[in-house]
Structures are given as C-alpha cells and as structure tokens.
Design a protein around this motif. Structure first.
Motif, PDB file in Angstrom:
ATOM      1  N   PHE A   1       8.811   1.979   6.777  1.00 41.02           N
ATOM      2  CA  PHE A   1       8.771   1.997   5.312  1.00 41.02           C
ATOM      3  C   PHE A   1      10.012   2.704   4.769  1.00 41.02           C
ATOM      4  O   PHE A   1      10.679   2.222   3.841  1.00 41.02           O
ATOM      5  N   HIS A   2      10.297   3.856   5.347  1.00 40.17           N
ATOM      6  CA  HIS A   2      11.434   4.645   4.869  1.00 40.17           C
ATOM      7  C   HIS A   2      12.771   3.978   5.210  1.00 40.17           C
ATOM      8  O   HIS A   2      13.737   4.106   4.451  1.00 40.17           O
TER       9      HIS A   2
ATOM     10  N   LEU B   1       7.882   1.262  13.348  1.00 39.90           N
ATOM     11  CA  LEU B   1       6.446   1.209  13.074  1.00 39.90           C
ATOM     12  C   LEU B   1       6.128   1.345  11.596  1.00 39.90           C
ATOM     13  O   LEU B   1       6.861   1.973  10.823  1.00 39.90           O
ATOM     14  N   PHE B   2       4.974   0.764  11.217  1.00 44.07           N
ATOM     15  CA  PHE B   2       4.415   0.882   9.870  1.00 44.07           C
ATOM     16  C   PHE B   2       3.102   1.656   9.965  1.00 44.07           C
ATOM     17  O   PHE B   2       2.015   1.080   9.871  1.00 44.07           O
ATOM     18  N   PRO B   3       3.172   2.982  10.173  1.00 44.82           N
ATOM     19  CA  PRO B   3       1.946   3.752  10.405  1.00 44.82           C
ATOM     20  C   PRO B   3       1.157   3.987   9.118  1.00 44.82           C
ATOM     21  O   PRO B   3       1.689   3.941   8.014  1.00 44.82           O
TER      22      PRO B   3
ATOM     23  N   TRP C   1       0.830  -1.206   0.000  1.00 46.74           N
ATOM     24  CA  TRP C   1       0.000   0.000   0.000  1.00 46.74           C
ATOM     25  C   TRP C   1       0.868   1.262   0.000  1.00 46.74           C
ATOM     26  O   TRP C   1       0.565   2.233  -0.694  1.00 46.74           O
ATOM     27  N   PHE C   2       1.920   1.239   0.794  1.00 47.29           N
ATOM     28  CA  PHE C   2       2.803   2.395   0.864  1.00 47.29           C
ATOM     29  C   PHE C   2       3.435   2.696  -0.491  1.00 47.29           C
ATOM     30  O   PHE C   2       3.473   3.847  -0.941  1.00 47.29           O
ATOM     31  N   LEU C   3       3.932   1.668  -1.160  1.00 47.81           N
ATOM     32  CA  LEU C   3       4.633   1.881  -2.425  1.00 47.81           C
ATOM     33  C   LEU C   3       3.705   2.387  -3.519  1.00 47.81           C
ATOM     34  O   LEU C   3       4.140   3.116  -4.424  1.00 47.81           O
TER      35      LEU C   3
ATOM     36  N   ALA D   1       1.946   6.800   6.112  1.00 46.85           N
ATOM     37  CA  ALA D   1       3.369   6.728   6.408  1.00 46.85           C
ATOM     38  C   ALA D   1       3.884   8.063   6.943  1.00 46.85           C
ATOM     39  O   ALA D   1       3.338   9.130   6.633  1.00 46.85           O
ATOM     40  N   GLN D   2       4.928   7.993   7.756  1.00 46.60           N
ATOM     41  CA  GLN D   2       5.538   9.179   8.348  1.00 46.60           C
ATOM     42  C   GLN D   2       7.038   9.170   8.056  1.00 46.60           C
ATOM     43  O   GLN D   2       7.647   8.110   7.905  1.00 46.60           O
TER      44      GLN D   2
END
Length: 416
Positions: free
Chosen positions: A377-378, A366-368, A85-87, A371-372
């Motif tokens: 993720f980062h 964390l995987f908020p 989802w993030f990507l 994303a933050q």
C-alpha cells in the motif's frame, strides 16, 4: 541421458547444497540492506507527501459486488479491494477534494468469478465507464483534467485492456477513458499496448496471513535446488503448449521432468509453501500473462525467483533491485536452465538470499491487514507521491476535450 551425466549432475547438486548449507547458519542471522537509492525509496514514508480524495460511489460498484462473492477477497486480483479499504482509513485521505493531489475511484472490476474461481472481465469496461460517467457528472474534478490526476487499480491479467487472452487484449487496447489516468496494475511488459507510460506496477495479491501460518524454522536447510508447481500445458485452451506461456512452460517440462535437480510437477501439495522455503531457486515463468503470485511467494519465502518472461516489468522496480535478488532467463534459453543455475557462484547465491532475508523486501510485496509501514500500500502511495506536482499541462482549458467517449468496441458502450 547417459548414466555418466546423471552422476555428474548429482555431484554438482551435492557440492552446491554442501556449500550453501555450510554458510546457512550464518546467513540466518544476517540480512543485507539494499544499497543506494533503491533502499532509500523502499523505506520512504508517503504520509505528508500527498493527499488522496476517495470518491463515494453507490455500493453496486464495490460493496455489493463483494457481498455477492466473498471469494474475491482471496483472489490474486484482490489488491483493488484492499487498496480501497486501506485508503478509507489512511492518513493520506482528505475529505476536501479542493486540496487533493490525487482522486481515487473504488471500482471492483475483477470481482466477477466463475464457479471455478476464474475472473470474467467482460463486464469490466462497461462498469468502469459507468463509474467515470458518474464521477464526471457529480463532481467537477474529472473534467478539469479528464482523469490526469486520477488513479485506478486495474489488476486484470492485462490491466485496463480488460481481457485474459493476450491477442484480444491487444486488439482491445486500454479503455480509452483511462488514457490520461494513472493505472496501478499487476501487468507489466515493455513495449506492450496494455502498459502505458507512467503506470505503477504492483505485485498480485497473495494472502499474508495464510503464508504466515506456513512459515518453517529459518534454519531449515534448502535441500531442493529448483522448485515449481503449476501448469505446463493449458490442455483446454492450448493442448500443444506452443501458445500458452509462449511455450516456455512446456519447454521446462520436456527438458527437465526427469532431471534430479528439478522438483517440478503439476501437483499442488499441501506443503507447497513449506517446499518453497526448502528450495534454493523457484521458477516464475509466464503463463497467459507474464506475472503470477509465485513471484510474491518466492520473495516472502526467501527462494531466489527465476524469472522466465521476456520484457517483463516487475513490481516497484525503482525500490526493489530485482536484478540483484533474482535470476532472469530468456524464454529461448529455457533448455539451458540447468547449466545457467548450476553455474551461479555460491557467494552470489548467498548474497541474493541475504537480500531476500531483508524484512523490508518481503513487506513491500504484501497487502497486509492491517497495513504496515513499507508494505505494498505504502509503495503505491510512494509511487504516486513521486509523480507530484502534476504538470500544469494536465489541466484543460474551459471547454477543451481530449478523450473520445465513444471510442472502443460497441459492446463497451452498453449501459452497465
């Protein structure tokens, strides 16, 4: 244990709490930045340093699986879903595969749960093989490198070995088709067949929103010295306790179940998250695998993680100074836990707490949603960016083949 030893133990406990409490108010207003290159790495911004092409696969590999069982969104293996989802909306995504540095295949291989919520990895190898066959047939990019510029999120107990029992995972080994790819996985143990060189070790998923709702005032005293909730014996699979957790959890229970320094139990109270915020040390022993969400919870709640898992490789180890924020105890030294922990100077404890209070430390675990900056993720993207540029040797000559597509158990070759 004699009454005199109990009195001495309680005096030690009182002095430790008194020393910590005397400086807690000051600590609540202080954090400590990680010194040196680790701090710089933790705060890196991957945007502009890499481009990722996301394969568009039929929904049977991801969306439909999740629709069938939404529980997967809250499972400790859910990183594979949230990374996808993030990507999809990340600024590092490119729709032009010719300019991509990395290729990502969104396959939800862990979203196959029993009624009690346990993952079943038995279909995972066939599912992964099917997805790779699809991308290698419909796009030319896999065949250029046989996956050396591709990454896969494999958050199973033992990563791409796809089994929850270590002996069988070792017997299986990493799925042969993934031998050249970069694996993003929760499992990390040195000198283990299920961890290949170049893998990126990530934290398991722990629900950020749920943890946020259980935060207590930061000036709450830490009145619990050692805290643990979880299994000590897996009665169904290992009633004697010698194989489960390599006996480490059984040793914790047998040695410290009556020790007033240790608040340990198999119960899982509704105040679990609050209790961790009241504890100085949180035990993070291995189970069937060396990792668990307790590590994430301990860091987020500022409880010093006591890692009991020989040869473990921890998440984002180039960015998070685990030796400085945690305590590592060899499995064979578990009977000496009380002595080890009460011997740590108060100033060392306070420094670990200051480092844990650093918001960037918590964010990295964390995987908020959404994303933050600086989150897990980062950190994954940072890990991928640091592997660039790819070595010229990863690109195969025309007609060159390295992977054996028929290697592995016969059952893995069945269609999915």
């Amino acid at each position: 244990m004699g009454s005199g030893i109990w009195v001495l133990t309680l005096l030690i406990l009182h002095s430790v709490f008194e020393g910590i409490a005397g400086q807690e108010q000051e600590l609540n207003h202080r954090t400590e930045r990680i010194s040196g290159s680790a701090g710089d790495v933790l705060e890196d911004d991957p945007v502009g340093r890499l481009k990722v092409f996301v394969y568009e696969l039929p929904s049977k590999y991801n969306k439909k699986i999740l629709q069938k069982d939404p529980r997967c969104l809250n499972h400790m293996f859910a990183a594979e879903i949230y990374m996808h989802w993030f990507l999809l909306s990340s600024p590092v995504r490119t729709f032009n595969p010719e300019e991509a540095d990395w290729f990502y295949t969104p396959v939800y291989t862990t979203c196959d749960l029993t009624p009690s919520g346990l993952p079943l990895p038995f279909k995972s190898p066939r599912m992964m093989r099917s997805a790779i066959e699809l991308i290698s047939t419909n796009w030319p990019y896999w065949n250029r490198t046989e996956g050396a510029d591709h990454f896969f999120v494999v958050p199973h107990d033992f990563g791409a070995c796809f089994h929850y029992q270590e002996e069988k995972a070792i017997e299986r080994g990493i799925l042969h088709m993934l031998k050249r790819a970069t694996l993003v996985q929760t499992f990390g143990q040195r000198n283990h067949v299920c961890l290949k060189d170049g893998s990126i070790i990530i934290p398991p998923y722990a629900p950020p929103q749920k943890m946020q709702t259980h935060l207590i005032p930061p000036d709450t005293p830490r009145s619990i010295f050692v805290y643990f909730r979880g299994l000590f014996y897996d009665v169904g699979n290992d009633p004697e306790g010698g194989y489960y957790a390599r006996g480490a959890r059984a040793s914790v229970w047998e040695n410290f179940k009556n020790n007033p320094l240790f608040d340990i139990s198999t119960d899982h109270p509704t105040t679990y998250y609050e209790d961790m915020q009241r504890a100085v040390f949180c035990l993070c022993p291995l189970g069937w695998a060396p990792w668990s969400p307790r590590l994430v919870e301990a860091v987020v709640f500022g409880c010093i993680p006591v890692v009991i898992a020989d040869d473990i490789v921890l998440p984002f180890a180039d960015a998070i100074p685990w030796e400085e924020i945690g305590v590592f105890v060899a499995e064979e030294d578990v009977p000496k836990l009380d002595t080890i922990l009460t011997s740590i100077p108060i100033e060392v404890i306070l420094r670990k707490q200051r480092l844990l209070a650093n918001p960037s430390m918590k964010q990295a675990m964390l995987f908020p949603q959404p994303a933050q900056p600086g989150d897990a993720f980062h950190q994954i993207l940072n890990g991928l960016a640091r592997k660039l540029p790819h070595d010229k040797n990863v690109y195969l000559k025309p007609g060159q083949k390295i992977l054996n597509w028929t290697a592995g158990p016969v059952g893995d070759l069945k269609p999915w």
